[in-house]
Design an enzyme around this catalytic site. Structure first.
Site, PDB file in Angstrom:
ATOM      1  N   GLY A  72       0.824  -1.209   0.000  1.00 47.18           N
ATOM      2  CA  GLY A  72       0.000   0.000   0.000  1.00 47.18           C
ATOM      3  C   GLY A  72       0.849   1.244   0.000  1.00 47.18           C
ATOM      4  O   GLY A  72       2.078   1.189  -0.091  1.00 47.18           O
ATOM      5  N   ASN A 111       2.222   4.040  13.276  1.00 49.13           N
ATOM      6  CA  ASN A 111       2.171   4.990  14.394  1.00 49.13           C
ATOM      7  C   ASN A 111       1.402   6.257  14.006  1.00 49.13           C
ATOM      8  O   ASN A 111       0.968   7.007  14.888  1.00 49.13           O
ATOM      9  CB  ASN A 111       3.590   5.323  14.854  1.00 49.13           C
ATOM     10  CG  ASN A 111       4.354   6.176  13.847  1.00 49.13           C
ATOM     11  OD1 ASN A 111       4.262   7.400  13.878  1.00 49.13           O
ATOM     12  ND2 ASN A 111       5.080   5.562  12.936  1.00 49.13           N
ATOM     13  N   TYR A 135      -3.063   9.430   5.272  1.00 45.49           N
ATOM     14  CA  TYR A 135      -2.405   8.123   5.390  1.00 45.49           C
ATOM     15  C   TYR A 135      -2.731   7.479   6.746  1.00 45.49           C
ATOM     16  O   TYR A 135      -3.136   6.305   6.813  1.00 45.49           O
ATOM     17  CB  TYR A 135      -0.894   8.332   5.216  1.00 45.49           C
ATOM     18  CG  TYR A 135      -0.034   7.178   5.659  1.00 45.49           C
ATOM     19  CD1 TYR A 135      -0.065   5.965   4.984  1.00 45.49           C
ATOM     20  CD2 TYR A 135       0.839   7.305   6.752  1.00 45.49           C
ATOM     21  CE1 TYR A 135       0.743   4.898   5.402  1.00 45.49           C
ATOM     22  CE2 TYR A 135       1.641   6.261   7.163  1.00 45.49           C
ATOM     23  CZ  TYR A 135       1.584   5.061   6.488  1.00 45.49           C
ATOM     24  OH  TYR A 135       2.374   4.010   6.893  1.00 45.49           O
TER      25      TYR A 135
HETATM   26  P1  NAI Z   1       7.250   0.571   0.942  1.00 47.74           P
HETATM   27  O1  NAI Z   1       6.637   1.811   0.390  1.00 47.74           O
HETATM   28  O2  NAI Z   1       8.710   0.345   0.773  1.00 47.74           O
HETATM   29  O3  NAI Z   1       6.501  -0.711   0.370  1.00 47.74           O
HETATM   30  C1  NAI Z   1       5.128  -0.722   0.059  1.00 47.74           C
HETATM   31  C2  NAI Z   1       4.943  -1.634  -1.136  1.00 47.74           C
HETATM   32  O4  NAI Z   1       3.535  -1.657  -1.445  1.00 47.74           O
HETATM   33  C3  NAI Z   1       5.684  -1.146  -2.397  1.00 47.74           C
HETATM   34  O5  NAI Z   1       6.517  -2.161  -2.894  1.00 47.74           O
HETATM   35  C4  NAI Z   1       4.563  -0.804  -3.369  1.00 47.74           C
HETATM   36  O6  NAI Z   1       4.868  -1.099  -4.733  1.00 47.74           O
HETATM   37  C5  NAI Z   1       3.414  -1.669  -2.858  1.00 47.74           C
HETATM   38  N1  NAI Z   1       2.112  -1.127  -3.258  1.00 47.74           N
HETATM   39  C6  NAI Z   1       1.737   0.180  -3.249  1.00 47.74           C
HETATM   40  N2  NAI Z   1       0.501   0.312  -3.756  1.00 47.74           N
HETATM   41  C7  NAI Z   1       0.090  -0.945  -4.104  1.00 47.74           C
HETATM   42  C8  NAI Z   1      -1.088  -1.458  -4.697  1.00 47.74           C
HETATM   43  N3  NAI Z   1      -2.098  -0.661  -5.052  1.00 47.74           N
HETATM   44  N4  NAI Z   1      -1.167  -2.777  -4.916  1.00 47.74           N
HETATM   45  C9  NAI Z   1      -0.134  -3.612  -4.569  1.00 47.74           C
HETATM   46  N5  NAI Z   1       1.010  -3.189  -4.013  1.00 47.74           N
HETATM   47  C10 NAI Z   1       1.117  -1.858  -3.782  1.00 47.74           C
HETATM   48  O7  NAI Z   1       6.859   0.541   2.505  1.00 47.74           O
HETATM   49  P2  NAI Z   1       7.580  -0.230   3.699  1.00 47.74           P
HETATM   50  O8  NAI Z   1       8.468   0.704   4.392  1.00 47.74           O
HETATM   51  O9  NAI Z   1       8.083  -1.529   3.216  1.00 47.74           O
HETATM   52  O10 NAI Z   1       6.339  -0.483   4.660  1.00 47.74           O
HETATM   53  C11 NAI Z   1       5.531  -1.627   4.540  1.00 47.74           C
HETATM   54  C12 NAI Z   1       4.192  -1.360   5.222  1.00 47.74           C
HETATM   55  O11 NAI Z   1       4.412  -1.034   6.573  1.00 47.74           O
HETATM   56  C13 NAI Z   1       3.409  -0.216   4.604  1.00 47.74           C
HETATM   57  O12 NAI Z   1       2.032  -0.580   4.594  1.00 47.74           O
HETATM   58  C14 NAI Z   1       3.627   0.932   5.563  1.00 47.74           C
HETATM   59  O13 NAI Z   1       2.523   1.808   5.578  1.00 47.74           O
HETATM   60  C15 NAI Z   1       3.790   0.200   6.878  1.00 47.74           C
HETATM   61  N6  NAI Z   1       4.636   0.939   7.804  1.00 47.74           N
HETATM   62  C16 NAI Z   1       5.990   1.002   7.595  1.00 47.74           C
HETATM   63  C17 NAI Z   1       6.809   1.682   8.466  1.00 47.74           C
HETATM   64  C18 NAI Z   1       8.288   1.726   8.307  1.00 47.74           C
HETATM   65  O14 NAI Z   1       8.948   2.335   9.136  1.00 47.74           O
HETATM   66  N7  NAI Z   1       8.866   1.094   7.275  1.00 47.74           N
HETATM   67  C19 NAI Z   1       6.228   2.404   9.620  1.00 47.74           C
HETATM   68  C20 NAI Z   1       4.796   2.284   9.734  1.00 47.74           C
HETATM   69  C21 NAI Z   1       4.051   1.560   8.862  1.00 47.74           C
HETATM   70  C1  15L Z   2       5.378   5.266   8.447  1.00 49.89           C
HETATM   71  O1  15L Z   2       4.196   4.959   8.576  1.00 49.89           O
HETATM   72  C2  15L Z   2       6.061   5.196   7.124  1.00 49.89           C
HETATM   73  O2  15L Z   2       5.567   4.133   6.340  1.00 49.89           O
HETATM   74  C3  15L Z   2       7.572   5.088   7.240  1.00 49.89           C
HETATM   75  O3  15L Z   2       8.136   5.375   5.979  1.00 49.89           O
HETATM   76  C4  15L Z   2       8.131   6.053   8.292  1.00 49.89           C
HETATM   77  O4  15L Z   2       7.955   7.354   7.883  1.00 49.89           O
HETATM   78  C5  15L Z   2       7.431   5.810   9.619  1.00 49.89           C
HETATM   79  O5  15L Z   2       6.026   5.828   9.500  1.00 49.89           O
HETATM   80  C6  15L Z   2       7.832   6.818  10.699  1.00 49.89           C
HETATM   81  O6  15L Z   2       6.944   7.395  11.319  1.00 49.89           O
HETATM   82  O7  15L Z   2       9.039   6.966  10.940  1.00 49.89           O
END
Ligand code: NAI
Ligand code: 15L
Length: 266
Positions: A72, A111, A135
């Site tokens: 997402g 968060n 978001y």
């Molecule tokens: P990211 O942005 O690297 O990965 C998200 C993936 O979802 C991407 O590969 C993208 O192509 C895919 N995507 C987007 N729209 C799509 C759709 N319509 N259909 C299918 N796939 C789709 O994000 P990350 O950092 O890997 O985070 C993973 C999850 O964890 C996300 O949902 C994010 O909101 C959540 N999250 C991550 C945090 C972090 O610190 N990395 C913190 C809080 C939440």
């Molecule tokens: C999120 O929800 C985002 O996906 C990640 O990219 C960071 O920004 C994280 O929160 C954060 O609050 O550090």
């Protein structure tokens, strides 16, 4: 062991970690993303799929008994972009889980569902949401959906409000919000190991000295995060200027997200 574990968002940061380090959880891992992927382990199959397409998502979930839902929009965007992946997409996923009898989901919430609380407020898992962005609101929608599908249909979800999951903490806020990759991996392992999960909210943070969030309600999961952002404190103090005390990034739990403008449609 699961028969088939679906990992959504498998091309993203956490998706790649999950694929590399969690393939032992299932006989087969089905890695999916809106972008094309190539298998990285022997038991992995890749399916390209847009979560916005209900029919495709229903086929995607067929045969899966567990889901790690990471796919997402992961930052702020226009309402239409955020809604497509994080509102329509998550609904399609839960409907597909219901129709296909998939019983357990790890849902990557954020968060930013509670981003407008101040950094001197301590929250437990029952704190009412206070999202900081569209978001954050979209993640709150996903949390509500998870609750409905649990109480009506028995689909268990770990609603994980991830803090900041990166290789290491890189600013002052992350001294509280950091979740290490090791602790992320051990949390997913626990979620699929416990006999009874239910539908708990879990704050996805490491064992940081500084903390705003309280996971006592979910002690029954037996998850013991091991890393501590404080190990990087000196490096952070030396590398990154401390923001002014009254700067939003230093006041609110959501950090820079709280200063995002509303992203208007083009
Ligand atoms: P990211 O942005 O690297 O990965 C998200 C993936 O979802 C991407 O590969 C993208 O192509 C895919 N995507 C987007 N729209 C799509 C759709 N319509 N259909 C299918 N796939 C789709 O994000 P990350 O950092 O890997 O985070 C993973 C999850 O964890 C996300 O949902 C994010 O909101 C959540 N999250 C991550 C945090 C972090 O610190 N990395 C913190 C809080 C939440
Ligand atoms: C999120 O929800 C985002 O996906 C990640 O990219 C960071 O920004 C994280 O929160 C954060 O609050 O550090």
């Amino acid at each position: 062991m699961l028969k088939r574990l679906l990992i959504t968002g498998a091309g993203g940061n956490l998706g790649m970690i999950a694929r590399k380090r969690l393939s032992h959880l299932a006989e087969t891992v089905r890695a999916t993303d809106v972008v094309g992927l190539t298998p990285i382990s022997q038991n992995e199959e890749c399916v390209q799929c847009d979560l916005g397409d209900a029919g495709d998502v229903e086929r995607l979930v067929e045969g899966c008994d567990g889901i790690v839902h990471l796919g997402g929009k992961s930052v702020e965007g226009t309402f239409s972009v955020v809604a497509e992946a994080n509102i329509h997409g998550v609904f399609h996923l839960y409907e597909a889980a219901r129709k296909n009898g998939c019983g357990r989901i790890f849902f990557a919430s954020s968060n930013h569902v509670v981003g407008l609380y101040k950094q001197d407020q301590h929250l437990d898992t029952t704190a009412p949401p206070r999202p900081d962005t569209l978001y954050g609101v979209s993640k709150h929608f996903g949390e509500g959906l998870a609750q409905m599908y649990y109480h009506r249909f028995g689909i268990e979800t770990a609603i994980v409000r991830i803090g900041s999951c990166f290789p290491k903490p890189t600013n002052h806020r992350m001294l509280a919000t950091w979740l290490s990759y090791d602790d992320f991996v051990s949390l997913v392992e626990r979620v699929f190991a416990v006999p009874r999960l239910g539908c708990p909210v879990i704050y996805g943070m490491s064992n940081n000295d500084e903390r705003w969030w309280d996971n006592r309600e979910v002690a029954y999961l037996g998850w013991r995060p091991k890393d501590n952002a404080a190990d990087y404190r000196e490096e952070i103090e030396a590398t990154y200027p401390r923001p002014a005390k009254d700067a939003p990034v230093a006041v609110f739990q959501g950090g820079v997200f709280v200063s995002e403008p509303i992203h208007e449609e083009d």
